[in-house]
Scaffold this active site. Structure first.
Site, PDB file in Angstrom:
ATOM      1  N   GLU A 209     -31.592 -14.945  24.495  1.00 48.45           N
ATOM      2  CA  GLU A 209     -30.279 -14.608  23.913  1.00 48.45           C
ATOM      3  C   GLU A 209     -29.961 -13.132  24.154  1.00 48.45           C
ATOM      4  O   GLU A 209     -30.760 -12.254  23.829  1.00 48.45           O
ATOM      5  CB  GLU A 209     -30.260 -14.922  22.414  1.00 48.45           C
ATOM      6  CG  GLU A 209     -28.965 -14.429  21.763  1.00 48.45           C
ATOM      7  CD  GLU A 209     -28.787 -14.843  20.312  1.00 48.45           C
ATOM      8  OE1 GLU A 209     -29.081 -15.986  19.973  1.00 48.45           O
ATOM      9  OE2 GLU A 209     -28.333 -13.989  19.530  1.00 48.45           O
TER      10      GLU A 209
ATOM     11  N   ASP B  38     -23.933 -18.540  21.409  1.00 48.02           N
ATOM     12  CA  ASP B  38     -24.484 -18.353  20.060  1.00 48.02           C
ATOM     13  C   ASP B  38     -23.893 -17.068  19.472  1.00 48.02           C
ATOM     14  O   ASP B  38     -24.574 -16.053  19.347  1.00 48.02           O
ATOM     15  CB  ASP B  38     -26.014 -18.277  20.113  1.00 48.02           C
ATOM     16  CG  ASP B  38     -26.615 -18.350  18.716  1.00 48.02           C
ATOM     17  OD1 ASP B  38     -25.854 -18.565  17.752  1.00 48.02           O
ATOM     18  OD2 ASP B  38     -27.837 -18.178  18.575  1.00 48.02           O
TER      19      ASP B  38
ATOM     20  N   HIS C   2     -28.856 -27.426  14.195  1.00 48.43           N
ATOM     21  CA  HIS C   2     -30.089 -27.510  13.419  1.00 48.43           C
ATOM     22  C   HIS C   2     -29.953 -28.763  12.568  1.00 48.43           C
ATOM     23  O   HIS C   2     -28.831 -29.134  12.186  1.00 48.43           O
ATOM     24  CB  HIS C   2     -30.234 -26.343  12.447  1.00 48.43           C
ATOM     25  CG  HIS C   2     -30.183 -24.985  13.077  1.00 48.43           C
ATOM     26  ND1 HIS C   2     -29.024 -24.274  13.220  1.00 48.43           N
ATOM     27  CD2 HIS C   2     -31.165 -24.209  13.569  1.00 48.43           C
ATOM     28  CE1 HIS C   2     -29.284 -23.111  13.791  1.00 48.43           C
ATOM     29  NE2 HIS C   2     -30.579 -23.045  14.015  1.00 48.43           N
TER      30      HIS C   2
ATOM     31  N   MET D 195     -28.461 -29.611  22.505  1.00 47.13           N
ATOM     32  CA  MET D 195     -29.709 -29.039  21.973  1.00 47.13           C
ATOM     33  C   MET D 195     -29.811 -29.292  20.483  1.00 47.13           C
ATOM     34  O   MET D 195     -28.814 -29.256  19.776  1.00 47.13           O
ATOM     35  CB  MET D 195     -29.717 -27.535  22.266  1.00 47.13           C
ATOM     36  CG  MET D 195     -30.874 -26.748  21.693  1.00 47.13           C
ATOM     37  SD  MET D 195     -30.606 -26.173  19.995  1.00 47.13           S
ATOM     38  CE  MET D 195     -29.996 -24.518  20.272  1.00 47.13           C
TER      39      MET D 195
ATOM     40  N   GLU E  82     -37.134 -19.200  21.626  1.00 46.88           N
ATOM     41  CA  GLU E  82     -36.123 -18.124  21.593  1.00 46.88           C
ATOM     42  C   GLU E  82     -36.681 -16.883  20.900  1.00 46.88           C
ATOM     43  O   GLU E  82     -36.920 -16.889  19.701  1.00 46.88           O
ATOM     44  CB  GLU E  82     -34.890 -18.633  20.844  1.00 46.88           C
ATOM     45  CG  GLU E  82     -33.797 -17.599  20.728  1.00 46.88           C
ATOM     46  CD  GLU E  82     -32.552 -18.137  20.011  1.00 46.88           C
ATOM     47  OE1 GLU E  82     -32.418 -19.368  19.843  1.00 46.88           O
ATOM     48  OE2 GLU E  82     -31.727 -17.313  19.612  1.00 46.88           O
TER      49      GLU E  82
ATOM     50  N   LYS F  25     -36.821 -13.001  19.358  1.00 40.58           N
ATOM     51  CA  LYS F  25     -35.954 -12.040  18.656  1.00 40.58           C
ATOM     52  C   LYS F  25     -36.872 -10.968  18.066  1.00 40.58           C
ATOM     53  O   LYS F  25     -37.926 -11.301  17.536  1.00 40.58           O
ATOM     54  CB  LYS F  25     -35.166 -12.760  17.558  1.00 40.58           C
ATOM     55  CG  LYS F  25     -34.114 -11.897  16.888  1.00 40.58           C
ATOM     56  CD  LYS F  25     -33.272 -12.709  15.894  1.00 40.58           C
ATOM     57  CE  LYS F  25     -32.179 -11.850  15.290  1.00 40.58           C
ATOM     58  NZ  LYS F  25     -31.329 -12.597  14.351  1.00 40.58           N
TER      59      LYS F  25
ATOM     60  N   ASP G 211     -27.577 -28.274   9.740  1.00 42.45           N
ATOM     61  CA  ASP G 211     -26.157 -27.994  10.002  1.00 42.45           C
ATOM     62  C   ASP G 211     -25.374 -29.272   9.754  1.00 42.45           C
ATOM     63  O   ASP G 211     -24.178 -29.247   9.457  1.00 42.45           O
ATOM     64  CB  ASP G 211     -25.921 -27.590  11.471  1.00 42.45           C
ATOM     65  CG  ASP G 211     -26.547 -26.249  11.812  1.00 42.45           C
ATOM     66  OD1 ASP G 211     -26.836 -25.482  10.882  1.00 42.45           O
ATOM     67  OD2 ASP G 211     -26.755 -25.998  13.017  1.00 42.45           O
TER      68      ASP G 211
ATOM     69  N   HIS H  94     -30.444 -10.634  21.236  1.00 41.69           N
ATOM     70  CA  HIS H  94     -31.818 -10.374  20.814  1.00 41.69           C
ATOM     71  C   HIS H  94     -32.501  -9.366  21.736  1.00 41.69           C
ATOM     72  O   HIS H  94     -33.272  -8.525  21.293  1.00 41.69           O
ATOM     73  CB  HIS H  94     -32.592 -11.685  20.753  1.00 41.69           C
ATOM     74  CG  HIS H  94     -32.027 -12.647  19.754  1.00 41.69           C
ATOM     75  ND1 HIS H  94     -32.556 -13.883  19.523  1.00 41.69           N
ATOM     76  CD2 HIS H  94     -30.961 -12.542  18.907  1.00 41.69           C
ATOM     77  CE1 HIS H  94     -31.856 -14.496  18.586  1.00 41.69           C
ATOM     78  NE2 HIS H  94     -30.874 -13.703  18.212  1.00 41.69           N
TER      79      HIS H  94
ATOM     80  N   ASP I 291     -24.049 -10.732  17.310  1.00 42.21           N
ATOM     81  CA  ASP I 291     -23.527 -12.022  17.782  1.00 42.21           C
ATOM     82  C   ASP I 291     -22.060 -11.976  18.188  1.00 42.21           C
ATOM     83  O   ASP I 291     -21.269 -12.843  17.825  1.00 42.21           O
ATOM     84  CB  ASP I 291     -23.717 -13.105  16.694  1.00 42.21           C
ATOM     85  CG  ASP I 291     -25.161 -13.519  16.523  1.00 42.21           C
ATOM     86  OD1 ASP I 291     -25.949 -13.367  17.476  1.00 42.21           O
ATOM     87  OD2 ASP I 291     -25.508 -14.011  15.430  1.00 42.21           O
TER      88      ASP I 291
ATOM     89  N   ASP J  49     -28.770 -18.754  25.317  1.00 41.95           N
ATOM     90  CA  ASP J  49     -27.799 -18.343  24.298  1.00 41.95           C
ATOM     91  C   ASP J  49     -27.074 -17.110  24.797  1.00 41.95           C
ATOM     92  O   ASP J  49     -27.706 -16.081  25.070  1.00 41.95           O
ATOM     93  CB  ASP J  49     -28.508 -18.010  22.972  1.00 41.95           C
ATOM     94  CG  ASP J  49     -28.897 -19.249  22.188  1.00 41.95           C
ATOM     95  OD1 ASP J  49     -28.662 -20.369  22.685  1.00 41.95           O
ATOM     96  OD2 ASP J  49     -29.421 -19.102  21.068  1.00 41.95           O
TER      97      ASP J  49
ATOM     98  N   ASP K 133     -28.136  -7.802  14.243  1.00 43.97           N
ATOM     99  CA  ASP K 133     -27.742  -8.920  15.114  1.00 43.97           C
ATOM    100  C   ASP K 133     -26.236  -9.167  15.002  1.00 43.97           C
ATOM    101  O   ASP K 133     -25.770  -9.712  14.016  1.00 43.97           O
ATOM    102  CB  ASP K 133     -28.524 -10.158  14.655  1.00 43.97           C
ATOM    103  CG  ASP K 133     -28.408 -11.304  15.625  1.00 43.97           C
ATOM    104  OD1 ASP K 133     -27.954 -11.091  16.759  1.00 43.97           O
ATOM    105  OD2 ASP K 133     -28.784 -12.422  15.236  1.00 43.97           O
TER     106      ASP K 133
HETATM  107  C1  GCO Z   1     -30.172 -16.031  15.197  1.00 47.52           C
HETATM  108  C2  GCO Z   1     -30.540 -17.032  16.268  1.00 47.52           C
HETATM  109  C3  GCO Z   1     -30.172 -18.423  15.912  1.00 47.52           C
HETATM  110  C4  GCO Z   1     -30.810 -19.446  16.843  1.00 47.52           C
HETATM  111  C5  GCO Z   1     -30.637 -20.794  16.279  1.00 47.52           C
HETATM  112  C6  GCO Z   1     -31.042 -21.903  17.214  1.00 47.52           C
HETATM  113  O1  GCO Z   1     -30.289 -14.864  15.492  1.00 47.52           O
HETATM  114  O2  GCO Z   1     -29.777 -16.418  14.112  1.00 47.52           O
HETATM  115  O3  GCO Z   1     -29.936 -16.654  17.449  1.00 47.52           O
HETATM  116  O4  GCO Z   1     -28.782 -18.547  15.910  1.00 47.52           O
HETATM  117  O5  GCO Z   1     -30.290 -19.375  18.117  1.00 47.52           O
HETATM  118  O6  GCO Z   1     -31.402 -20.861  15.121  1.00 47.52           O
HETATM  119  O7  GCO Z   1     -32.355 -22.020  17.280  1.00 47.52           O
HETATM  120 MN    MN Z   2     -29.693 -17.753  19.317  1.00 49.30          MN
HETATM  121 MN    MN Z   3     -29.080 -14.518  17.368  1.00 49.42          MN
END
Ligand code: GCO
Ligand code: MN
Ligand code: MN
Length: 394
Positions: free
Chosen positions: A221, A292, A58, A92, A185, A187, A61, A224, A262, A250, A260
């Site tokens: 993802e 991710d 991002h 990306m 993306e 979610k 970041d 998600h 991850d 992702d 979430d």
């Molecule tokens: C989350 C998302 C993020 C995005 C990221 C890239 O749940 O926080 O997955 O990690 O992937 O913002 O766009």
């Molecule tokens: Mn993501």
């Molecule tokens: Mn995520």
């Protein structure tokens, strides 16, 4: 500690890590950081040494929101030098439209037109930064695009604002001549109670409403989809089937219907990750494989690379070996062929509608009792795939 694969073997895949993923220091809503973390340029070095090909980022970041031009140049210089040293690229780029409190009620979909304008302004700059760094994919994750209180905004108003923003930005990218594809993306929730465009299916429908649908794909993802209790393999297959999964995905792990998480790819769901990798192999997917995910809070700074980052890549490669075994396993292939055996003549009758086809179809002697008697060896196939995954068919 033994490494399953070499950096060279990992390099043969298009493995990517978000700067924010290995940069995660274990902070959560209930607790402070549990490790120190490293500056972005060091993260690139550690990832490069392990065999990753790319990073994702991002805007913030890398460059803090209030950085001066001199600070920006300084950070970019250091960052691009370590990318070059590691022979890595930025795969990306994205725009952080969720952290600052200005986005507390949305970015592109905020009800306040000034906030929507600010979101566009910030995103155009993030697109410029991505283009400068060579990123060919730009992801939209609308974390704050949603609501807690439905009385305050009609969701259709949200979709409409979102649509206009993506249309505007597609034209911006075209005007600048950037070779960039957008990927949306989905979610279902978190951080909003309900996020607009909660599933891959919803995003696929949304894309058809855009002025330039050809510029916009899906960034699915694992976590998600599973947060919504859906089957990620099925959701992603729909994106592949509609030719909307070519550039980015992702990957991670997640227990269904929870916050979430991850987790590391492959750590929680061998069947799901197997079919995910198989899908990528079958479709000859050549886009980025972005892990991710983040390491557990118990993991140390070095463990983030040695065990977590390497683990994501190696779990993918392990599954890829299993896919090759699946393709070579005679019994599995025979069972699959038997279950899916076709009938060319009958299919032709159903493929092309005509009055003659209707007549023939009506006359076909099809006995449902006999059809239902045919044995389907799906149970046996299931057993054999589990045996394969657990190493009992070598
Ligand atoms: C989350 C998302 C993020 C995005 C990221 C890239 O749940 O926080 O997955 O990690 O992937 O913002 O766009
Ligand atoms: Mn993501
Ligand atoms: Mn995520």
């Amino acid at each position: 500690m033994s490494s399953l694969y070499t950096p060279q073997q990992r390099r043969a895949e298009r493995f990517e890590f978000g700067l924010w993923t290995v940069g995660n220091v274990g902070r959560d809503p209930f607790g402070e950081a549990s490790r120190e973390g490293m500056p972005p340029w060091r993260r690139v070095e550690e990832l490069g040494a392990l065999g990753a090909s790319a990073v994702a980022l991002h805007d913030n970041d890398l460059i803090p929101m209030n950085a001066t031009q001199a600070e920006r140049d300084d950070i970019l210089g250091q960052f691009t030098t370590s990318l070059r040293k590691q022979d890595m690229v930025v795969g990306m780029a994205s725009c952080n439209l969720f952290y600052h409190r200005v986005f507390r009620d949305g970015a592109f979909t905020a009800s306040d037109p000034k906030v929507r304008a600010f979101a566009l302004q910030k995103t155009m700059k993030a697109i410029d930064l991505g283009a400068e760094l060579g990123a060919k994919v730009f992801v939209f994750w609308g974390g704050r695009e949603g609501a807690e209180v439905d009385a305050a905004r009609d969701p259709a108003q949200g979709f409409e604002h979102y649509r206009k923003a993506i249309n505007f930005l597609c034209k911006y990218v075209k005007d600048q001549g950037y070779p960039m594809t957008f990927a949306i993306e989905p979610k279902p929730n978190e951080p909003r109670s309900d996020i607009y465009l909660p599933t891959i299916g919803a995003c696929l429908a949304f894309i058809t409403t855009l002025d330039h649908p050809e510029m916009v794909e899906i960034n699915g993802e694992t976590a998600h989809t599973k947060m919504a209790g859906l089957n990620h393999y099925h959701e992603m297959k729909m994106a592949f089937w509609m030719n909307k999964c070519n550039v980015h995905q992702d990957l991670n792990g997640q227990k269904p219907l929870r916050y979430d998480q991850d987790f590391k790819f492959g750590s929680d769901d061998p069947f799901g990750s197997f079919f995910h990798v198989k899908m990528n192999v079958d479709h000859e997917y050549t886009g980025w494989l972005n892990f991710d995910a983040h390491a557990h809070r118990t993991t140390s700074d070095m463990g983030v690379y040695r065990d977590f980052a390497a683990g994501n890549m190696d779990n993918y490669l392990m599954m890829k070996e299993k896919v090759a075994q699946f393709d070579e396993d005679r019994s599995i292939q025979d069972l699959y062929a038997e279950i899916n055996a076709g009938d060319v003549k009958l299919q032709a009758l159903m493929d092309a509608y005509s009055a003659a086809a209707v007549g023939k179809l009506r006359e076909l002697p099809l006995d449902p009792e006999k059809l239902a008697d045919r044995e389907l060896k799906i149970e046996a196939l299931e057993n054999q795939v589990l045996q394969l995954l657990l190493g009992k068919r070598d």
